[in-house]
Design an enzyme around this catalytic site. Sequence first.
Site, PDB file in Angstrom:
ATOM      1  N   SER A  25       0.832  -1.207   0.000  1.00 39.77           N
ATOM      2  CA  SER A  25       0.000   0.000   0.000  1.00 39.77           C
ATOM      3  C   SER A  25       0.864   1.255   0.000  1.00 39.77           C
ATOM      4  O   SER A  25       0.627   2.178  -0.772  1.00 39.77           O
ATOM      5  CB  SER A  25      -0.921  -0.006   1.225  1.00 39.77           C
ATOM      6  OG  SER A  25      -1.824  -1.074   1.167  1.00 39.77           O
ATOM      7  N   GLU A  26       1.845   1.290   0.888  1.00 39.86           N
ATOM      8  CA  GLU A  26       2.787   2.403   0.913  1.00 39.86           C
ATOM      9  C   GLU A  26       4.180   1.914   1.249  1.00 39.86           C
ATOM     10  O   GLU A  26       4.338   0.960   2.025  1.00 39.86           O
ATOM     11  CB  GLU A  26       2.399   3.468   1.964  1.00 39.86           C
ATOM     12  CG  GLU A  26       1.311   4.421   1.530  1.00 39.86           C
ATOM     13  CD  GLU A  26      -0.060   3.844   1.797  1.00 39.86           C
ATOM     14  OE1 GLU A  26      -0.154   2.855   2.561  1.00 39.86           O
ATOM     15  OE2 GLU A  26      -1.049   4.365   1.248  1.00 39.86           O
ATOM     16  N   THR A  27       5.160   2.542   0.636  1.00 43.85           N
ATOM     17  CA  THR A  27       6.558   2.375   1.025  1.00 43.85           C
ATOM     18  C   THR A  27       7.040   3.709   1.574  1.00 43.85           C
ATOM     19  O   THR A  27       6.883   4.749   0.927  1.00 43.85           O
ATOM     20  CB  THR A  27       7.428   1.948  -0.167  1.00 43.85           C
ATOM     21  OG1 THR A  27       6.974   0.677  -0.654  1.00 43.85           O
ATOM     22  CG2 THR A  27       8.893   1.841   0.233  1.00 43.85           C
TER      23      THR A  27
END
Length: 268
Positions: A25-27
Amino acid sequence: QFDSVFLSDLDEDLHQRIATEMNLSETAFIKKLHPTDDFTKSSRFGLRWFTPANEVPLCGHATLASAAVLFHIKKNPNSVLTFVTLSGELKTRQEKDRIVLDLPLYSTYPQELQEVEELIKAATGDMIVQDVRYSPDTKNLLVRLSDAYERSVLEELQVGAQRFLSAEKTGKVKGLILTLKGKPNGKDKGHDFYSRYFAPWYGVLEDPVTGSAHAVLSSYWSEQLGKKEMLAFQCSRRGGELKISLRDNGRVEIAGQFAIVLKGNLTL
């Protein structure tokens, strides 16, 4: 669902390429603000977040993950860590088995139903919608389902978020929140409200647990319930509980638990 990557120096295009390859979803990318800074000792760092498709202005749980790595892997002894981000300075601290995020509180405003009717139908089908709000700061559309529904209805709702891209005609929506009032006195473990979050515009069909969405939800449900202390649950497949505390300075503290499941080195 969140990566944290420590940086000394990285070409600009590599941020997005790494996030796309990670496909979470997010890095989150943590960076020293000055050459003499130390991940094990400093208290201020730069922080950026990338989905597989875009850089985003705020991600609460990737911030929580970043703080967890600094506190528990890097053994940073500071009581408060500050991240300099696109959403300003965000402070994090440890509290028992949770990490507390200090986030901006984002207001919502009534949204004309006709303008987003096709998008809402793509998300909810024929379900009864009780309220529709828009958050211009985050570009999130908040859709509240009827209080008559139980938590299980929200959990079991089959949402084809990819359809949102063609159904959204205004060009102003970049995230959709479905939310439902809890029944704290019943069998719902004291949760004040429930939610699910979808952001196909950023390449995220459904986010497991979303701190930035709760910066919007906290404002809405505090107003609706007349409460400043709330317990929320995000009803994604994985799910997650969030402890919420509104402050008098226009900000909100959101506390969540963490688990470090993987460590490694990235070779470029």
